[in-house]
Design a protein around this motif. Structure first.
Motif, PDB file in Angstrom:
ATOM      1  N   TYR A   1       0.585  -1.124  -0.224  1.00  0.00           N
ATOM      2  CA  TYR A   1       0.081   0.180  -0.256  1.00  0.00           C
ATOM      3  C   TYR A   1       0.572   1.183   0.248  1.00  0.00           C
ATOM      4  CZ  TYR A   1      -3.656  -2.512   1.639  1.00  0.00           C
ATOM      5  OH  TYR A   1      -5.100  -3.661   1.251  1.00  0.00           O
ATOM      6  N   ARG A   2       0.546   2.461  -0.730  1.00  0.00           N
ATOM      7  CA  ARG A   2       1.095   3.706  -0.421  1.00  0.00           C
ATOM      8  C   ARG A   2      -0.058   4.842  -0.553  1.00  0.00           C
ATOM      9  NH1 ARG A   2       2.544   5.686  -6.137  1.00  0.00           N
ATOM     10  NH2 ARG A   2      -0.348   6.391  -6.148  1.00  0.00           N
TER      11      ARG A   2
ATOM     12  N   SER B   1      -5.957   9.394   0.068  1.00  0.00           N
ATOM     13  CA  SER B   1      -5.365   8.713  -0.898  1.00  0.00           C
ATOM     14  C   SER B   1      -4.161   7.102  -1.100  1.00  0.00           C
ATOM     15  CB  SER B   1      -3.938   9.037  -0.968  1.00  0.00           C
ATOM     16  OG  SER B   1      -3.053   9.360  -0.227  1.00  0.00           O
ATOM     17  N   LEU B   2      -4.966   6.445   0.387  1.00  0.00           N
ATOM     18  CA  LEU B   2      -4.105   5.159   0.237  1.00  0.00           C
ATOM     19  C   LEU B   2      -4.783   3.935  -0.996  1.00  0.00           C
ATOM     20  CD1 LEU B   2      -3.121   3.440   2.152  1.00  0.00           C
ATOM     21  CD2 LEU B   2      -5.215   2.197   2.673  1.00  0.00           C
ATOM     22  N   GLU B   3      -3.857   3.630  -1.379  1.00  0.00           N
ATOM     23  CA  GLU B   3      -3.623   2.671  -2.429  1.00  0.00           C
ATOM     24  C   GLU B   3      -3.317   1.075  -2.235  1.00  0.00           C
ATOM     25  OE1 GLU B   3      -3.062   4.617  -6.482  1.00  0.00           O
ATOM     26  OE2 GLU B   3      -1.164   5.488  -5.193  1.00  0.00           O
TER      27      GLU B   3
ATOM     28  N   TYR C   1       5.697  10.016   0.313  1.00  0.00           N
ATOM     29  CA  TYR C   1       4.849   8.922   0.684  1.00  0.00           C
ATOM     30  C   TYR C   1       5.549   7.808   1.744  1.00  0.00           C
ATOM     31  CZ  TYR C   1       3.605  10.066  -4.335  1.00  0.00           C
ATOM     32  OH  TYR C   1       3.793  11.021  -5.445  1.00  0.00           O
ATOM     33  N   LEU C   2       4.023   7.652   1.756  1.00  0.00           N
ATOM     34  CA  LEU C   2       3.757   6.026   3.353  1.00  0.00           C
ATOM     35  C   LEU C   2       3.743   5.183   2.544  1.00  0.00           C
ATOM     36  CD1 LEU C   2       2.601   8.273   6.078  1.00  0.00           C
ATOM     37  CD2 LEU C   2       5.160   7.812   6.361  1.00  0.00           C
ATOM     38  N   TYR C   3       4.736   3.808   3.000  1.00  0.00           N
ATOM     39  CA  TYR C   3       4.046   2.530   2.161  1.00  0.00           C
ATOM     40  C   TYR C   3       4.256   1.793   3.643  1.00  0.00           C
ATOM     41  CZ  TYR C   3       6.288   3.893  -1.887  1.00  0.00           C
ATOM     42  OH  TYR C   3       6.676   5.389  -3.236  1.00  0.00           O
ATOM     43  N   LEU C   4       3.520   0.449   3.099  1.00  0.00           N
ATOM     44  CA  LEU C   4       3.322  -0.292   4.487  1.00  0.00           C
ATOM     45  C   LEU C   4       3.196  -1.511   3.417  1.00  0.00           C
ATOM     46  CD1 LEU C   4       0.242  -1.733   5.404  1.00  0.00           C
ATOM     47  CD2 LEU C   4      -0.200   0.936   6.060  1.00  0.00           C
TER      48      LEU C   4
END
Length: 250
Positions: free
Chosen positions: A185-186, A194-196, A219-222
């Motif tokens: 996810y980003r 805006s999570l996609e 951007y943040l990622y998981l």
């Protein structure tokens, strides 16, 4: 004489009823029953979702919808189970569309995260819509799920380059036979909406290069491990979040 008077009264009653047209049964004013109740597991919670009815039981535009009663029951072994028993279902949540509290709404769909559940236990849900005058719909379709132990959180890393962000991760434990892959996810760091999902389907790779980025945006990622359970997918615990942006041009 009495017979003539009785006949005259009956003729008058029949004639009067004929002018009013066919009677509408009270149940026709109920909200139409919900038919798309669903349940899915993510981490250690069950996400129960449904759409609000837009018509009544007669197919007319629904007016006066006031909320929903969400019920849950524990499914017992076949020789003990009794869905029709009076105490089988317990009221889990009454949802007010104007005051959602811990329920989320996406367009016309409501989502409730049920927590505090036991691994290995099967839970079944139903939902009933109601109007402001107390009129209730018939019960929805049933949705059930057997709780499983979710996969542990992977460890995520990110390396920024002038053209993209290179992501890699390591699982907390060796994948089992039910392993399907990973969901990545980003989101823009300042916008939770805006999570996609970057992976269109679970990927078994442990790396991904994100090239669809805007310069100057952070951007943040998981990432989450995904396993298969009874033909459905279950996402595990979220990894650490990593922040990254395009590196300055060389």
């Amino acid at each position: 004489m009495k017979k003539l008077l009785l006949v005259a009264l009956l003729v008058g009653v029949v004639a009067g009823c004929g002018k009013k047209g066919p009677l509408i049964p009270p149940e026709a004013f109920q909200p139409a029953p919900i038919a798309d109740l669903q349940v899915a597991q993510k981490e250690d919670r069950l996400y129960v979702s449904w759409s609000a009815p837009t018509v009544d039981a007669a197919g007319r535009a629904l007016k006066g919808l006031a909320g929903f009663h969400l019920y849950r029951r524990v499914v017992l072994p076949p020789d003990q189970d009794c869905e029709s028993c009076p105490n089988a279902y317990q009221l889990l949540k009454t949802v007010d569309p104007e005051y959602l509290q811990d329920v989320r709404r996406f367009n016309n769909r409501y989502v409730f995260a049920d927590s505090g559940l036991k691994d290995g236990t099967i839970y079944q849900y139903k939902v009933i819509a109601f109007k402001g005058d107390g009129t209730e719909s018939a019960a929805s379709n049933r949705a059930r799920w057997r709780m499983v132990v979710p996969p542990p959180a992977p460890r995520l890393q990110a390396v920024a380059t002038p053209t993209g962000v290179q992501l890699s991760w390591e699982p907390a434990a060796a994948p089992g036979a039910d392993f399907l892959g990973y969901n990545l996810y980003r989101r823009r760091s300042d916008d939770i909406r805006s999570l996609e999902l970057l992976t269109t389907q679970p990927t078994k790779e442990r790396r991904f290069e994100d090239l669809r980025l805007e310069r100057g945006v952070s951007y943040l990622y998981l990432v989450r491990e995904v396993i298969g359970v009874d033909g459905e997918s279950v996402e595990g615990a979220a990894s650490n979040e990593v922040r990254a942006a395009l590196a300055p041009p060389e």
